[in-house]
Motif scaffolding. Structure first.
Motif, PDB file in Angstrom:
ATOM      1  N   LEU A  51     -11.775 -30.182 -12.092  1.00  0.00           N
ATOM      2  CA  LEU A  51     -11.457 -30.663 -13.436  1.00  0.00           C
ATOM      3  C   LEU A  51     -10.015 -31.135 -13.462  1.00  0.00           C
TER       4      LEU A  51
ATOM      5  N   ASP B 225     -11.637 -24.583 -18.451  1.00  0.00           N
ATOM      6  CA  ASP B 225     -13.062 -24.257 -18.459  1.00  0.00           C
ATOM      7  C   ASP B 225     -13.245 -22.798 -18.043  1.00  0.00           C
TER       8      ASP B 225
ATOM      9  N   THR C 282     -11.370 -20.925 -13.337  1.00  0.00           N
ATOM     10  CA  THR C 282     -10.828 -22.104 -12.682  1.00  0.00           C
ATOM     11  C   THR C 282      -9.814 -21.653 -11.642  1.00  0.00           C
TER      12      THR C 282
ATOM     13  N   CYS D 102      -7.830 -30.462 -18.934  1.00  0.00           N
ATOM     14  CA  CYS D 102      -8.912 -29.593 -19.390  1.00  0.00           C
ATOM     15  C   CYS D 102      -8.820 -28.178 -18.826  1.00  0.00           C
TER      16      CYS D 102
ATOM     17  N   GLY E  26     -13.660 -24.414 -23.416  1.00  0.00           N
ATOM     18  CA  GLY E  26     -12.420 -24.917 -22.829  1.00  0.00           C
ATOM     19  C   GLY E  26     -11.732 -25.832 -23.812  1.00  0.00           C
TER      20      GLY E  26
ATOM     21  N   ASP F 241     -10.583 -35.192 -16.741  1.00  0.00           N
ATOM     22  CA  ASP F 241     -11.995 -35.069 -17.108  1.00  0.00           C
ATOM     23  C   ASP F 241     -12.453 -33.651 -16.820  1.00  0.00           C
ATOM     24  N   ILE F 242     -13.465 -33.204 -17.536  1.00  0.00           N
ATOM     25  CA  ILE F 242     -13.978 -31.857 -17.323  1.00  0.00           C
ATOM     26  C   ILE F 242     -14.782 -31.765 -16.028  1.00  0.00           C
ATOM     27  N   HIS F 243     -15.360 -32.865 -15.589  1.00  0.00           N
ATOM     28  CA  HIS F 243     -16.059 -32.878 -14.300  1.00  0.00           C
ATOM     29  C   HIS F 243     -15.441 -33.956 -13.419  1.00  0.00           C
TER      30      HIS F 243
ATOM     31  N   SER G  98     -12.530 -29.330 -24.546  1.00  0.00           N
ATOM     32  CA  SER G  98     -12.749 -30.174 -23.373  1.00  0.00           C
ATOM     33  C   SER G  98     -14.215 -30.525 -23.172  1.00  0.00           C
ATOM     34  N   PHE G  99     -15.103 -29.872 -23.916  1.00  0.00           N
ATOM     35  CA  PHE G  99     -16.532 -30.193 -23.957  1.00  0.00           C
ATOM     36  C   PHE G  99     -17.103 -29.435 -25.141  1.00  0.00           C
TER      37      PHE G  99
ATOM     38  N   ILE H 214      -8.259 -28.941 -24.262  1.00  0.00           N
ATOM     39  CA  ILE H 214      -7.403 -29.933 -23.624  1.00  0.00           C
ATOM     40  C   ILE H 214      -5.977 -29.761 -24.120  1.00  0.00           C
TER      41      ILE H 214
END
Length: 338
Positions: free
Chosen positions: A277, A214, A320, A212, A205, A280-282, A173-174, A207
């Motif tokens: 999240l 984290d 999370t 996502c 993290g 998108d992760i953010h 995810s990143f 997907i």
């Protein structure tokens, strides 16, 4: 019509906008189920439509829940919108200026966060996907056996990605953070081609079906490192305990920040306490001093306090959390990896 589309239409009506333009890939996916591979223009109006590129048409028709047309040109798209009676156009704040410039002479335009408001609240199905992504990521971390791993930071980051893919993730995810020693004081450190030093910080993290996960864990080895770890763990745990509907995001940030400040490390906690999240992760909202969003059931936000001692080391711990009657941690990976 989709509930999210209806909600956005209601918000648009209050602000006297005829249509809402989305081009962000995850925004288009959220509304339609189709994720563009090159570009797409999603127009939310009484009869929503997506203008997709020619090479995406098969993909879009197979996945989109709303009408899809093949994009020909800006002129054709603008003409068709005008023919449909569109005079005012809301746009997502992240719309590129070059795209805005194409529309600004033909429509009254305003930047609106209607889509962000919808994406704040996750459905049970969305939370299930985040939970599955978390499960995959945490299982992979355990398989990595970090305490007995003699690889370099780069090799470990690569192996963690490989394990997540083997366990069912579509991708990370990143960019996975594997850092150690003095570099752990850099919140977004880049893995290096060196053996692990102490402490070891891993932020990772993956997907699953678009959603996502984290997490961050820090493995400490000295009494000084353990002292800092304990402070961060206290801030992490107390912030999660404080989460419940009706609290403001900034109030949760304050819980974590006050604990770290009480120990004299206020200036060493150099980022917000967490972020939402999803696709998108953010996403928004986030646990920051400036975010006054009121927590609601269905929000999913990370809690990740940290202390960073420049030139020495850093500690960050992240989970999370899904908001229901209280904050429920997603996943079951212990904070203390022993």
């Amino acid at each position: 019509m989709d509930l999210h589309v209806n909600n956005i239409l209601n918000d648009m009506q209050k602000d006297d906008f005829n249509a809402y333009l989305l081009t962000g890939f995850t925004n288009v996916e959220y509304i339609s189920g189709y994720r563009p591979t090159s570009f797409a223009f999603c127009i939310i109006k009484e009869n929503p439509v997506i203008y997709a590129s020619g090479m995406d048409m098969e993909l879009a028709k197979n996945n989109s829940s709303i009408e899809v047309k093949e994009y020909e040109s800006y002129d054709v798209m603008i003409r068709e919108l005008k023919e449909d009676g569109i005079e005012s156009l809301a746009i997502e704040p992240a719309l590129p200026y070059s795209t805005y410039a194409r529309f600004k002479d033909d429509f009254e335009i305003g930047s609106k966060t209607y889509i962000d408001k919808q994406r704040m609240i996750k459905t049970p199905r969305e939370i299930e996907r985040i939970a599955r992504a978390t499960e995959i990521a945490q299982k992979s971390f355990i398989q990595l056996d970090i305490l007995n791993n003699d690889g370099t930071e780069k090799e470990i980051a690569f192996d963690l990605l490989r394990l997540m893919l083997e366990n069912g993730a579509s991708k990370e995810s990143f960019d996975t953070i594997v850092t150690s020693g003095a570099n752990s004081s850099l919140p977004h450190a880049i893995p290096e081609a060196k053996k692990l030093a102490e402490p070891v910080l891993i932020d990772w993290g993956c997907i699953f079906e678009g959603y996502c996960s984290d997490n961050t864990r820090t493995m400490v080895y000295t009494e000084r490192q353990q002292e800092i770890w304990d402070i961060v763990a206290e801030a992490h745990d107390e912030a999660i305990k404080a989460i419940r509907p009706g609290m403001k995001c900034c109030e949760i940030d304050k819980v974590a920040r006050d604990i770290i400040s009480d120990y004299g490390y206020e200036d060493r906690f150099i980022h917000s306490t967490g972020h939402s999240l999803g696709l998108d992760i953010h996403e928004t909202p986030g646990f920051s001093a400036r975010d006054e969003t009121v927590l609601e059931k269905g929000m999913v936000i990370t809690v990740e306090p940290g202390i960073y001692l420049e030139g020495e080391f850093g500690v960050r711990l992240e989970d999370t959390v899904a908001v229901s009657k209280r904050g429920n941690v997603i996943g079951n990976l212990p904070l203390d990896i022993a």
